[in-house]
Design an enzyme around this catalytic site. Structure first.
Site, PDB file in Angstrom:
ATOM      1  N   GLU A 272       0.811  -1.204   0.000  1.00  0.00           N
ATOM      2  CA  GLU A 272       0.000   0.000   0.000  1.00  0.00           C
ATOM      3  C   GLU A 272       0.852   1.266   0.000  1.00  0.00           C
ATOM      4  O   GLU A 272       1.835   1.299   0.742  1.00  0.00           O
ATOM      5  CB  GLU A 272      -0.855  -0.027   1.284  1.00  0.00           C
ATOM      6  N   HIS A 296      -8.587   0.769   1.135  1.00  0.00           N
ATOM      7  CA  HIS A 296      -8.427   0.901   2.596  1.00  0.00           C
ATOM      8  C   HIS A 296      -9.468   1.879   3.171  1.00  0.00           C
ATOM      9  O   HIS A 296      -9.106   2.893   3.781  1.00  0.00           O
ATOM     10  CB  HIS A 296      -6.997   1.335   2.951  1.00  0.00           C
TER      11      HIS A 296
END
Ligand code: GLV
Ligand code: GLV
Length: 330
Positions: A272, A296
């Site tokens: 990420e 997310h």
């Protein structure tokens, strides 16, 4: 009066943090933006501050503590997870670290877990693309066949607060059977969701849908990898709203590509904000038609973000007043 930095721009979703801190007579500085905050800019702004409210995308380590200075008393992470913070370094520098466990956050993450589960079982994402691309030419009885959740077995990897909220909704809301693995037995979900505690390998082998709800620790990194996918039922689904590195993403891509499992609902990524760690091997999560991906956002409801702001600010007020933190990270 102490100096507090809010390491992002809370305007419109986390204003309560500013209110609470100002009411306690602290001087509050806020960063101008909420995204792509450079580590150097954060450190520069945090220098000399007594408290800093941080994001899960910030790296809070020995170098951070050294640069910010010995006056720093608390880092209040604006997240339930705190794998971005080196707790050993914090201890060494005598800085208290707190997180934001909250029923409201648990509800948000549990609901998002079902958003992904239903999107997969009822093929919502694929069907949306099909429909908006003008491909719907007439009703047929076998168009986008999926599965009911009712009566299926949900396997939880981790049954703490968030896993518990998922278990209760699965049982009471959707009539699912719940099994779970966790270091600790969860008496509440055994009672309220008739959940059964099993070793992880048994959960993987018996579940129709596996959902991950453990924190990221060195011991849970790649907890789900090739061996674990080989144990899962053919036709099963994996949901991850916890932390990306808990799943070996390459192994997940292989499991999806070879149809070892039928689908995955993924809110968190191993590298990420990159969705794929590398693109050199034709194994891209983004290219998998049987993966539903969100960036997310499992706790990104107005309700959860506001509650997180209140908890983070109250932790700061308590620690700066020489009191115990409300929710120390542990
Ligand atoms: C979000 O991922 C959180 O840990 O709160
Ligand atoms: C994860 O954060 C859990 O409490 O299960």
């Amino acid at each position: 009066m102490s100096n507090v930095l809010i390491g992002f721009n809370p305007k419109g979703f986390a204003d309560d943090a500013v209110e609470i801190l100002k009411k306690a007579k602290h001087k509050v500085t806020v960063m101008p933006a909420s995204h792509n905050i450079d580590q150097k800019d954060l450190i520069k702004a945090a220098k000399g501050k007594d408290a800093v409210l941080t994001l899960l995308s910030n790296r809070i380590d020995d170098a951070f503590f050294k640069a910010v200075g010995p006056q720093l008393k608390i880092v209040a992470n604006y997240a339930v997870g705190f794998d971005n913070i080196d707790l050993e370094a914090a201890k060494k520098h005598k800085v208290i670290v707190t997180n934001t466990p909250s029923d409201v956050v648990n509800e948000s993450v549990a609901e998002h877990t079902f958003a992904l589960m239903i999107a997969l079982a009822h093929r919502v994402a694929e069907a949306h693309i099909f429909t908006t691309h003008g491909e719907y030419k007439g009703w047929t009885p076998d168009l986008f066949l999926g599965n009911n959740l009712k009566g299926r077995t949900l396997g939880l990897i981790g049954a703490g607060r968030i896993g518990g909220a998922v278990a209760e909704r699965a049982y009471k809301g959707f009539g699912m059977n719940v099994i779970y693995s966790d270091l600790n037995k969860n008496a509440d979900i055994e009672k309220n969701a008739k959940a059964k505690h099993l070793p992880m390998d048994k959960v993987l082998a018996q579940a129709d849908i596996v959902s991950i709800h453990v924190p990221l620790f060195p011991s849970t990194r790649h907890l789900i990898s090739t061996r674990e996918f080989s144990l899962m039922k053919k036709g099963s689904l994996l949901i991850n709203t916890a932390r990306g590195p808990i799943v070996d993403e390459k192994a997940l891509c292989r499991a999806l590509k070879t149809k070892r499992i039928a689908g995955a609902g993924i809110d968190v990524f191993e590298c990420e904000p990159a969705i794929d760690c590398d693109l050199t091997d034709n194994l891209e999560l983004r290219a998998m038609p049987n993966a539903v991906l969100t960036p997310h956002i499992a706790s990104a409801t107005y309700e959860a973000r506001a509650d997180m702001a209140i908890i983070a600010a109250k932790n700061i007020v308590a620690v700066l007043a020489g009191k115990k933190a409300i929710s120390p990270a542990k």
